[in-house]
Design a protein around this motif. Structure first.
Motif, short mmCIF file in Angstrom:
data_model
loop_
_atom_site.label_atom_id
_atom_site.label_comp_id
_atom_site.label_asym_id
_atom_site.label_seq_id
_atom_site.Cartn_x
_atom_site.Cartn_y
_atom_site.Cartn_z
N ARG A 123 16.26 20.74 8.29
CA ARG A 123 16.67 21.99 8.95
C ARG A 123 15.90 23.21 8.45
O ARG A 123 16.09 24.32 8.94
CB ARG A 123 18.18 22.21 8.74
N LEU A 124 15.05 22.96 7.46
CA LEU A 124 14.28 24.07 6.88
C LEU A 124 13.20 24.49 7.87
O LEU A 124 12.31 23.71 8.19
CB LEU A 124 13.66 23.56 5.58
N ARG A 125 13.25 25.74 8.34
CA ARG A 125 12.33 26.15 9.40
C ARG A 125 10.88 26.19 8.94
O ARG A 125 9.97 26.11 9.75
CB ARG A 125 12.74 27.51 9.98
N THR A 126 10.69 26.32 7.65
CA THR A 126 9.32 26.41 7.16
C THR A 126 8.76 25.07 6.71
O THR A 126 7.62 24.99 6.29
CB THR A 126 9.24 27.40 5.99
N ALA A 127 9.55 24.01 6.75
CA ALA A 127 9.05 22.70 6.31
C ALA A 127 8.12 22.12 7.38
O ALA A 127 8.39 22.21 8.57
CB ALA A 127 10.21 21.75 6.07
N GLN A 128 7.03 21.56 6.92
CA GLN A 128 6.12 20.89 7.86
C GLN A 128 6.24 19.40 7.67
O GLN A 128 6.04 18.88 6.58
CB GLN A 128 4.69 21.30 7.57
N LEU A 129 6.56 18.71 8.77
CA LEU A 129 6.69 17.26 8.76
C LEU A 129 5.72 16.68 9.78
O LEU A 129 5.45 17.28 10.81
CB LEU A 129 8.13 16.87 9.11
N ARG A 130 5.18 15.52 9.47
CA ARG A 130 4.18 14.91 10.33
C ARG A 130 4.52 13.44 10.50
O ARG A 130 4.97 12.79 9.55
CB ARG A 130 2.81 15.06 9.66
N GLN A 131 4.25 12.90 11.70
CA GLN A 131 4.51 11.48 11.91
C GLN A 131 3.35 10.66 11.39
O GLN A 131 2.22 11.12 11.38
CB GLN A 131 4.71 11.19 13.40
N LEU A 171 9.36 31.24 -4.71
CA LEU A 171 10.29 31.07 -3.60
C LEU A 171 11.66 31.43 -4.12
O LEU A 171 12.16 30.81 -5.06
CB LEU A 171 10.29 29.62 -3.10
N ARG A 172 12.26 32.46 -3.55
CA ARG A 172 13.58 32.83 -4.04
C ARG A 172 14.65 32.15 -3.24
O ARG A 172 14.71 32.27 -2.03
CB ARG A 172 13.74 34.31 -4.06
N VAL A 173 15.47 31.41 -3.92
CA VAL A 173 16.50 30.64 -3.26
C VAL A 173 17.83 30.98 -3.88
O VAL A 173 17.96 31.03 -5.10
CB VAL A 173 16.23 29.12 -3.47
N ILE A 204 22.32 28.31 2.31
CA ILE A 204 21.35 28.62 1.27
C ILE A 204 20.48 29.75 1.77
O ILE A 204 19.96 29.72 2.90
CB ILE A 204 20.47 27.38 0.94
N GLN A 205 20.32 30.78 0.95
CA GLN A 205 19.49 31.92 1.33
C GLN A 205 18.09 31.70 0.79
O GLN A 205 17.91 31.47 -0.41
CB GLN A 205 20.08 33.20 0.72
N LEU A 206 17.09 31.75 1.67
CA LEU A 206 15.70 31.59 1.25
C LEU A 206 14.96 32.87 1.58
O LEU A 206 15.17 33.47 2.62
CB LEU A 206 15.07 30.42 1.99
N ASP A 207 14.07 33.26 0.69
CA ASP A 207 13.43 34.58 0.87
C ASP A 207 12.75 34.74 2.22
O ASP A 207 12.94 35.69 2.95
CB ASP A 207 12.48 34.89 -0.29
N GLN A 208 11.94 33.75 2.61
CA GLN A 208 11.10 33.91 3.78
C GLN A 208 11.83 33.67 5.08
O GLN A 208 11.68 34.38 6.05
CB GLN A 208 9.94 32.92 3.71
N GLU A 209 12.64 32.64 5.11
CA GLU A 209 13.16 32.24 6.40
C GLU A 209 14.60 32.63 6.63
O GLU A 209 15.21 32.28 7.63
CB GLU A 209 12.98 30.74 6.61
N GLY A 210 15.17 33.38 5.70
CA GLY A 210 16.55 33.78 5.89
C GLY A 210 17.50 32.70 5.47
O GLY A 210 17.27 32.06 4.44
N GLU A 211 18.53 32.46 6.26
CA GLU A 211 19.56 31.53 5.85
C GLU A 211 19.31 30.13 6.37
O GLU A 211 18.95 29.95 7.53
CB GLU A 211 20.92 32.03 6.35
#
Ligand code: ADP
Ligand code: MG
Length: 574
Positions: free
Chosen positions: A566-574, A466-468, A476-483
């Protein structure tokens, strides 16, 4: 030894840039060369790559810090912060490492040495560390010099063996420091910390000492406004609290209450309301002497809440504030890549599980009944206070908040006064005019969430694929999801904190990808507890894996969580 390093640099002089790899490792300097150990931890691959990472370690006898300066964590943090600044100043003052750049691909380049540059805040950092045995470690980078793509060994030698010893001597050895300035730095930080530590016992969530300079030089500078222009803060008698500090003794200032803790800051436009709120927000951090905000301390768990159009929200229960969204969208487990003003604010409040939507009674009547999905924030203030959450609100136009406020502070030409009685009288006079909002007895549910993954793609154990890259304080710039946009996360105060958060995301990603890792299936709050415990034990390095970066500062759990949330690729579950 230093002579061995000199010989190695002479040997590789003029060879291809990769030959610099030969100097990776530890170089013990002889006493007359400074007596410290130089560690070249990582050498850049080419002259254009990010600069090489180095450390110096001064044995305790050489650093010679008096025991009284390192006897508490707070003092050590302050000393390390001071030494970071003095080491950085020694490097900057010299300016001698950078030669006239002769431009072009074939030209001479490199030579810059750099030390992390702190701002107005005193934070736990990785730039300078006091190790368990009293030795002092300082980290920095060097752009190893080249002509075209060949090694400039002579120049590198003058940087590492002539200039560096001078910087170490001037910037890191106690004997060379301005003792009074260092002592003042430590005592100032200790006083602010003591003030913050005393807040619970005083029944306060925030304190603004008399004489404080709240306004800053400009929107772009966090330094204090010039003394000639700034109106020093002074508490009205009614709200004044006297506090004993270990070094300064007794101070007087305005105390903001913890219990019965709904506090409004009102006043006309341009009278200093936002400036007060901002000073309170960054009162969670200690300051350098002369900042003007040394006597402002806020509960370390205070979080700024604001609307944040367009943010991502993952599995947050926002039902205390919203129901009946269009198309039956579930507000008990609300997901969206692009939240509205009110849904983002509700999510922000719920996420810190602990804050401003306004909707007046007339508007409520127009958009009435169960078609209106939003419960106004004001209706939730009393039940929120009942849960032990104090709120400080800046209110421009709405007098409705007088109905629920415990304290009302009015800013008039930067001077605060206590107008609680007057506000409550106005509220009483308007009672029964039908302008009242519905009362809510209970706050509603706060649902814990589990962090399932930080990134959906399979990754290696350390998340290295994961390039950060940290671009700015709020990006923060992340490879997959952009900024990753952190512009609403206003209590981030230094880009070094942002870098630490980026490293934490990498660490979480790697840990979550490894099956049965320590964090799998645990609630997000426990993940944050674990990260904080590791930082308590090992410092901010705990976030950085095996590398030893010199440019990290400690973020709070709230800002770490804000990034995950705010990370678009993070998966959160209740
Ligand atoms: P408000 O939120 O009430 O509209 P601000 O807090 O934005 O007001 O302040 C308005 C301006 O006044 C800003 O430019 C700010 O820097 C300046 N200011 C705030 N407090 C002081 C002060 N104590 N002394 C001098 N100038 C101040
Ligand atoms: Mg304002």
């Amino acid at each position: 030894s230093g002579s061995d390093l000199a010989a190695a640099l002479q040997r590789i002089d003029g060879r291809g840039y990769k030959a610099y790899k030969d100097i990776e490792g530890r170089w013990q300097m002889a006493a007359q060369q400074g007596g410290y150990c130089l560690c070249v931890d990582w050498v850049q691959g080419d002259p254009f790559a990010s600069p090489s990472k180095c450390r110096v370690v001064l044995p305790a006898a050489l650093a010679a810090l008096p025991a009284q300066l390192v006897c508490s964590r707070t003092r050590r943090t302050a000393v390390c912060d001071y030494l970071t600044r003095s080491f950085g100043a020694a490097v900057a003052a010299s300016g001698g490492d950078i030669r006239q750049q002769s431009g072009g691909w074939q030209g001479e380049k490199g030579g810059e040495m750099s030390v992390d540059k702190p701002g107005q805040h005193v934070l736990e950092r990785t730039s300078v560390l006091i190790l368990a045995d009293g030795s002092v470690e300082a980290r920095f980078t060097v752009a190893l010099p080249a002509r075209g793509r060949s090694v400039l060994g002579q120049w590198a030698s003058s940087i590492l063996l002539q200039n560096l010893p001078r910087y170490v001597h001037q910037g890191l050895q106690y004997a060379q420091q301005d003792r009074h300035a260092l002592q003042r730095h430590v005592e100032c930080v200790e006083d602010t910390q003591s003030l913050r530590d005393q807040l619970p016992a005083l029944g306060l969530v925030s304190y603004l000492g008399d004489g404080s300079i709240l306004p800053r030089k400009s929107g772009a500078s966090d330094e204090p406004m010039a003394a000639a222009e700034a109106v020093p803060f002074r508490s009205p008698e009614a709200l004044a609290v006297t506090v004993q500090l270990p070094n300064r003794g007794a101070v007087r200032g305005l105390g903001i209450r913890r219990v019965r803790g709904i506090t409004l800051v009102v006043g006309g436009g341009f009278h200093g309301k936002s400036t007060v709120l901002e000073a309170i927000e960054c009162g969670v951090y200690n300051k350098i002497p002369g900042d003007g905000r040394e006597l402002i301390a806020t509960d370390p768990c205070a979080v700024k809440i604001r609307a944040e159009d367009g943010r991502r929200v993952g599995s947050v229960n926002i039902s205390p504030f919203l129901s009946n969204l269009p198309f039956g969208k579930d507000t008990r487990c609300f997901q969206t890549p692009d939240a509205s003003g009110s849904t983002s604010q509700a999510a922000n409040i719920q996420e810190v599980a602990s804050n401003a939507m306004t909707r007046d009674a007339r508007m409520l009547e127009l958009v009435s009944g169960n078609r209106e999905p939003i419960t106004p924030f004001i209706c939730k203030l009393p039940p929120l206070a009942a849960l032990g959450v104090s709120c400080i609100l800046v209110i421009g136009g709405s007098g409705q908040y007088f109905d629920v406020a415990d304290t009302v502070i009015c800013m008039d030409a930067y001077v605060p006064s206590d107008v609680t009685a007057a506000a409550q009288a106005i509220s009483a006079r308007h009672a029964g005019t039908g302008d009242r909002l519905p009362r809510h007895e209970t706050y509603g549910d706060i649902t814990p969430r589990t962090l399932v993954s930080v990134h959906p793609r399979p990754v290696s154990a350390h998340g290295r694929d994961l390039r950060v890259k940290t671009r700015t304080l709020h990006c923060i710039q992340l490879d997959q999801e952009g900024e990753l946009d952190l512009s609403a996360v206003e209590q981030l105060v230094e880009v070094s904190q942002t870098r630490a958060i980026a490293d934490a995301l990498m660490k979480l990603r790697g840990a979550l990808a490894g099956r049965g890792g320590p964090w799998t299936g645990r609630p997000l709050t426990q993940v944050l507890d674990a990260l904080e415990a590791e930082m308590d034990e090992r410092g901010v390095d705990a976030l950085a894996g095996r590398s030893k970066p010199g440019n990290l500062a400690r973020p709070r759990r709230f800002e770490l969580a804000a990034a995950v949330n705010r990370l678009r690729t993070a998966q959160l579950r209740q």
